[in-house]
Design a protein around this motif. Structure first.
Motif, PDB file in Angstrom:
ATOM      1  N   SER A 101      13.979 -30.877  14.142  1.00 52.25           N
ATOM      2  CA  SER A 101      15.141 -30.240  14.401  1.00 52.25           C
ATOM      3  C   SER A 101      16.441 -31.172  14.719  1.00 52.25           C
ATOM      4  O   SER A 101      16.169 -32.268  15.201  1.00 52.25           O
ATOM      5  N   ALA A 121      19.477 -21.407  12.116  1.00 50.25           N
ATOM      6  CA  ALA A 121      19.376 -22.662  11.463  1.00 50.25           C
ATOM      7  C   ALA A 121      18.925 -22.687   9.959  1.00 50.25           C
ATOM      8  O   ALA A 121      18.254 -21.669   9.759  1.00 50.25           O
ATOM      9  N   LEU A 122      19.372 -23.431   9.323  1.00 47.84           N
ATOM     10  CA  LEU A 122      18.872 -23.907   7.906  1.00 47.84           C
ATOM     11  C   LEU A 122      17.194 -24.260   8.009  1.00 47.84           C
ATOM     12  O   LEU A 122      17.157 -25.252   8.885  1.00 47.84           O
ATOM     13  N   ARG A 123      16.570 -23.700   7.389  1.00 49.46           N
ATOM     14  CA  ARG A 123      14.913 -23.910   7.511  1.00 49.46           C
ATOM     15  C   ARG A 123      14.663 -24.502   6.188  1.00 49.46           C
ATOM     16  O   ARG A 123      14.801 -23.829   5.275  1.00 49.46           O
ATOM     17  N   ILE A 134      20.979 -34.451   7.359  1.00 48.29           N
ATOM     18  CA  ILE A 134      21.682 -32.985   7.392  1.00 48.29           C
ATOM     19  C   ILE A 134      22.565 -32.912   8.453  1.00 48.29           C
ATOM     20  O   ILE A 134      23.538 -32.681   8.618  1.00 48.29           O
ATOM     21  N   THR A 186      28.990 -29.940   8.056  1.00 51.41           N
ATOM     22  CA  THR A 186      27.693 -29.128   8.343  1.00 51.41           C
ATOM     23  C   THR A 186      28.106 -28.669   9.915  1.00 51.41           C
ATOM     24  O   THR A 186      27.987 -29.780  10.745  1.00 51.41           O
ATOM     25  N   CYS A 221      19.415 -27.559  11.610  1.00 51.75           N
ATOM     26  CA  CYS A 221      18.479 -27.414  10.601  1.00 51.75           C
ATOM     27  C   CYS A 221      17.155 -27.761  11.269  1.00 51.75           C
ATOM     28  O   CYS A 221      17.147 -28.358  12.472  1.00 51.75           O
TER      29      CYS A 221
END
Length: 143
Positions: free
Chosen positions: A33, A43-45, A75, A81, A85
Motif C-alpha cells: 500500500s 484506494a485504487l486497487r 503510483i 495522484t 493505492c
C-alpha cells in the motif's frame, strides 16, 4: 542481490539495514500500500498475478523483488495522484499458463519454492474488487 530484496530462506530482508517493510511471500496474495487519502473515497486497487516474473524471482531463488511493490511506490510518487493505492501480488514461480488455468478456483496452488497462492478466479472473488488486474503468464511455457 540488492539489500532490499526478500530472502527465500528467511522471508525477511536480505540485509538488516533494509529500510522498507517486507511482507512474507509464503502465502499470497501479498499487499503493498502507498499514499495517503487527501479526499474521501477508496484506494485504487490493483492485482498483479502470474509466475516468477510477478514475484520477482532472482538470484537463483535466494531473493525476490515483486514488481507490485515498485508499482505501489511509483503510483504514490505521482504528483497528480491524491488517491492511495493498494497493489496485491500473487506470483507463483514455475507455474505454466495451463497450470494457472487449471487452478483458477484453487485455494492452494503451490510453486517450486513452496510458496502458495490462490487461483486467479478465487483471488478476484475473495480479495476483489480490483480496478485493474495485470496478468503475466507464459514465461515458464518456453522451457
Amino acid at each position: 542481490c540488492r539489500p532490499n530484496m526478500l530472502s527465500a530462506a528467511q522471508m525477511t530482508p536480505v540485509s538488516a539495514a533494509a529500510t522498507r517493510a517486507q511482507p512474507s511471500l509464503k502465502q499470497m496474495p501479498v499487499s503493498y500500500s502507498s499514499g495517503v487519502a487527501t479526499r474521501p473515497g477508496r484506494a485504487l486497487r490493483i492485482l498483479c498475478y502470474g509466475d516468477s516474473m510477478t514475484v520477482g524471482f532472482c538470484c537463483g531463488g535466494r531473493a525476490f523483488e515483486p514488481y507490485a511493490r515498485a508499482l505501489a511506490e511509483w503510483i504514490s510518487g505521482l504528483s497528480s495522484t491524491d488517491t492511495p493505492c493498494e497493489v496485491l501480488t500473487c506470483g507463483l514461480s514455475g507455474l505454466r499458463a495451463d497450470t494457472m488455468a487449471e487452478g483458477l478456483v484453487s485455494e492452494g496452488l503451490v510453486d517450486v519454492m513452496g510458496f502458495s497462492g490462490k487461483g486467479l478466479a478465487r483471488t478476484l472473488e475473495e480479495n476483489g474488487p480490483f480496478d485493474l488486474a495485470v496478468i503475466m503468464a507464459g514465461t515458464n511455457d518456453m522451457a
